[in-house]
Design an enzyme around this catalytic site. Structure first.
Site, PDB file in Angstrom:
ATOM      1  N   TYR A   1       0.847  -1.205   0.000  1.00 35.15           N
ATOM      2  CA  TYR A   1       0.000   0.000   0.000  1.00 35.15           C
ATOM      3  C   TYR A   1       0.878   1.249   0.000  1.00 35.15           C
ATOM      4  O   TYR A   1       0.583   2.239  -0.671  1.00 35.15           O
ATOM      5  CB  TYR A   1      -0.924  -0.011   1.234  1.00 35.15           C
ATOM      6  CG  TYR A   1      -1.778   1.228   1.381  1.00 35.15           C
ATOM      7  CD1 TYR A   1      -3.020   1.324   0.758  1.00 35.15           C
ATOM      8  CD2 TYR A   1      -1.345   2.312   2.159  1.00 35.15           C
ATOM      9  CE1 TYR A   1      -3.802   2.467   0.890  1.00 35.15           C
ATOM     10  CE2 TYR A   1      -2.117   3.452   2.295  1.00 35.15           C
ATOM     11  CZ  TYR A   1      -3.344   3.530   1.655  1.00 35.15           C
ATOM     12  OH  TYR A   1      -4.117   4.652   1.796  1.00 35.15           O
TER      13      TYR A   1
ATOM     14  N   GLU B   1       9.576  -7.905   4.043  1.00 33.88           N
ATOM     15  CA  GLU B   1       9.726  -8.238   5.461  1.00 33.88           C
ATOM     16  C   GLU B   1       9.338  -9.666   5.802  1.00 33.88           C
ATOM     17  O   GLU B   1       9.670 -10.155   6.885  1.00 33.88           O
ATOM     18  CB  GLU B   1       8.916  -7.244   6.317  1.00 33.88           C
ATOM     19  CG  GLU B   1       7.394  -7.368   6.239  1.00 33.88           C
ATOM     20  CD  GLU B   1       6.766  -6.657   5.033  1.00 33.88           C
ATOM     21  OE1 GLU B   1       7.478  -6.393   4.049  1.00 33.88           O
ATOM     22  OE2 GLU B   1       5.548  -6.388   5.072  1.00 33.88           O
TER      23      GLU B   1
ATOM     24  N   SER C   1       6.066 -10.645  37.718  1.00 34.09           N
ATOM     25  CA  SER C   1       5.100 -11.733  37.518  1.00 34.09           C
ATOM     26  C   SER C   1       5.834 -13.055  37.328  1.00 34.09           C
ATOM     27  O   SER C   1       5.240 -14.118  37.385  1.00 34.09           O
ATOM     28  CB  SER C   1       4.265 -11.448  36.275  1.00 34.09           C
ATOM     29  OG  SER C   1       5.085 -11.539  35.124  1.00 34.09           O
ATOM     30  N   GLY C   2       7.149 -12.973  37.075  1.00 31.09           N
ATOM     31  CA  GLY C   2       7.895 -14.193  36.774  1.00 31.09           C
ATOM     32  C   GLY C   2       7.935 -14.430  35.273  1.00 31.09           C
ATOM     33  O   GLY C   2       8.594 -15.334  34.789  1.00 31.09           O
TER      34      GLY C   2
ATOM     35  N   VAL D   1       8.830 -13.265  31.243  1.00 35.90           N
ATOM     36  CA  VAL D   1      10.111 -12.824  30.683  1.00 35.90           C
ATOM     37  C   VAL D   1      10.321 -11.313  30.878  1.00 35.90           C
ATOM     38  O   VAL D   1      11.385 -10.885  31.337  1.00 35.90           O
ATOM     39  CB  VAL D   1      10.171 -13.106  29.156  1.00 35.90           C
ATOM     40  CG1 VAL D   1      11.538 -12.808  28.600  1.00 35.90           C
ATOM     41  CG2 VAL D   1       9.758 -14.514  28.850  1.00 35.90           C
TER      42      VAL D   1
END
Ligand code: XMP
Length: 508
Positions: free
Chosen positions: A81, A168, A220-221, A223
């Protein structure tokens, strides 16, 4: 820092474009097409990439941009586009293609800086219904396909390049070479975006910013928060305190693993708030998925804010927000907008000196690279995604302590077998879910009436779509045998063979 701007027109691959640029050691950031041209002028971009988009340039309600951008003297690459948009802005002709191209297509290219070191004939990935029927004045066609007279065009005087295909995606054989040519030969980038530099610079920046103040991080543990914690800890050591809210909906022994890792391995100030009972009480009798999610989310932050209110000294608030959480997507009609789950509202009576988000410019795979360089345990760095509401959205129907334990035990067996068989790394995500279903079975000479358990395993690149994983039958058989033998209360195991769409990855 040298930067490339990915100007987002609502295409589905915009994040991928930025990642590919970064894989070539050049920093790329994504901004929506609604960004003011003054912002672009003031940012010293070495190059601009126009993304694809779901619309047609003829449709005036579709994303457009001021023609002035083509006169800034910054090299531009238009994709799909974006390519048609350049043509339209420069008064070339865009029309509906008599034959739409979709999938792998052969192109023939001519001599061009963009196609340097790419064979004359190669395979590219096309996905378009409109095409350029006549290039604008001053533009030279540098690639064609059987059905597309302008697969690529360029105006070397203005340093503007455009390709109808998608460099890409990995299906485009020499896509990376083409992007590299644009970045290094056309934009003259040096390639200084390297993770080692990022770590060193970020640690120095954090030291300066935080000074001798305290920092509190919600861990949170997962990553992202783990890597953020490791980075901040490297910068300010014991000034950092991590607060881990254990809602009891983690996988088996996961809370202990997180605590052990951060307390003993990193010697961090670590507060674990065990509040399974509070959550269970709130969730009592709740079966509606959205209600469950809301309760878990709200309670989680309530506990966290309370813990912060208890701190004696006011400090900074840190979190593991990553780049995809921050991107304001194209806002085109078909643009996908991800929930900004890390963007939380902080209550007025909880005061901080400021918010620290050291990973806010990184993609997930870059975060993992940083984690590896900081020597975080592999189990942490390569951890599968785990939803914030945890097992709460994998237990269909009411959540009780007994049902959590049953699911945790079965899930631990699945994980154990996948790991033993080396199959773990092949999959994006795998887990068990406990539906609210009982079926009749037979054990020994006895009739049983027990729980059905579901195994879900998927492969995906982006979690927006996913395939169900073709796990070898013998592994599934061992898992099923072990679960029915070792988890009293489960007498039947089924394997979910649904892709996304139409299903989602999680059950609720
Ligand atoms: P779905 O179920 O939407 O899942 O196909 C796609 C990916 O997102 C994860 N997921 C979540 N992650 N909070 C999170 O942090 C959530 O509420 C949540 N819901 C789903 C899911 O595990 C999968 O990786």
């Amino acid at each position: 820092m040298e930067k490339i701007l990915v100007l987002d027109f609502g295409g589905q691959y915009n994040q991928l474009i930025a990642r590919r640029v970064r894989d070539n050691n050049v920093y790329a950031e994504i901004l929506p097409y609604t960004t003011d041209i003054e912002v672009i002028k003031n940012n010293n971009y070495k190059g601009i990439i126009f993304t694809g988009g779901p619309n047609s340039v003829f449709d005036m309600s579709s994303p457009h941009y001021s023609k002035d951008i083509l006169d800034l003297g910054i090299p531009i690459l238009g994709i799909c586009y974006g390519c048609q948009l350049i043509c339209w802005m420069e008064n070339g002709e865009v029309s509906t293609a008599p034959i739409s191209e979709y999938g792998k297509i052969k192109i023939t290219s001519k001599k061009s800086e963009l196609f340097k070191d790419i064979p004359k004939e190669s395979i590219v990935w096309m996905s378009h219904t409109d095409y350029i029927s006549k290039p604008p004045k001053g533009y030279k066609v540098v690639a064609t396909t059987e059905n597309c007279p302008v697969a690529a065009m360029e105006n070397t005087n203005k340093n503007i390049y455009a390709v109808q295909f998608h460099p890409e995606v990995t299906h485009t054989e020499y896509g990376n070479q083409l992007l590299k040519n644009f970045l290094y030969n056309i934009c003259k980038c040096d390639g200084t975006w390297i993770m080692d530099n990022f770590i060193e610079n970020t640690i120095n920046k954090l030291k300066k910013e935080i000074g001798n103040k305290k920092v509190i991080l919600g861990l949170s543990g997962g990553v992202d928060s783990s890597v953020a914690a490791a980075l901040i800890s490297k910068a300010v050591g014991k000034q950092l305190t991590c607060v881990f809210v254990d809602h009891g909906l983690m996988r088996k022994d996961e809370g202990d693993f997180v605590e052990k890792t951060f307390k003993s391995l990193f010697k961090m100030n670590f507060i674990r708030v065990n509040c399974e009972d509070v959550f269970l009480k709130k969730l009592h009798g709740i079966i509606d998925p959205e209600e469950k999610r809301k309760i878990i989310g709200t309670e989680f932050f309530k506990v966290f804010w309370n813990e912060i209110r208890n701190q004696k000294e006011k400090g900074y608030f840190a979190q593991g927000t990553i780049y995809p959480d921050c991107i304001e997507s194209g806002k085109g009609k078909a643009a996908v907008i991800k929930t900004h789950h890390n963007k939380v509202n902080i209550p007025e009576d909880v005061e901080f000196l400021g918010i620290i988000e050291p990973l806010k410019d990184l993609f997930k795979d870059e975060v993992r690279k940083v984690g590896e360089k900081l020597n975080l345990p592999k189990e942490l760095v390569w951890r599968q995604p785990f939803p914030g509401p945890g097992l709460g959205i994998r237990i269909i129907g009411e959540i009780t302590k007994e049902r959590i334990r049953l699911l945790q035990d079965a899930d631990a067996i699945l994980r154990d077998e996948m790991q033993k068989n080396g199959y773990e790394k092949n999959l994006s995500q795998f887990f068990c879910a406990l539906p609210n279903v009982k079926t009749v079975g037979v054990m020994g000479d006895h009739r049983t009436y027990d729980n059905l358990l579901i195994i879900r395993a998927i492969t995906t690149d982006d979690f927006m779509t996913a395939d169900w994983a073709k796990i070898p039958y013998d592994i599934l058989q061992t898992v099923s045998n072990r679960i029915t033998n070792e988890c009293p209360g489960i007498n039947r195991v089924v394997y979910d063979i649904t892709s996304k769409p139409p299903a989602t990855v999680e059950y609720e």
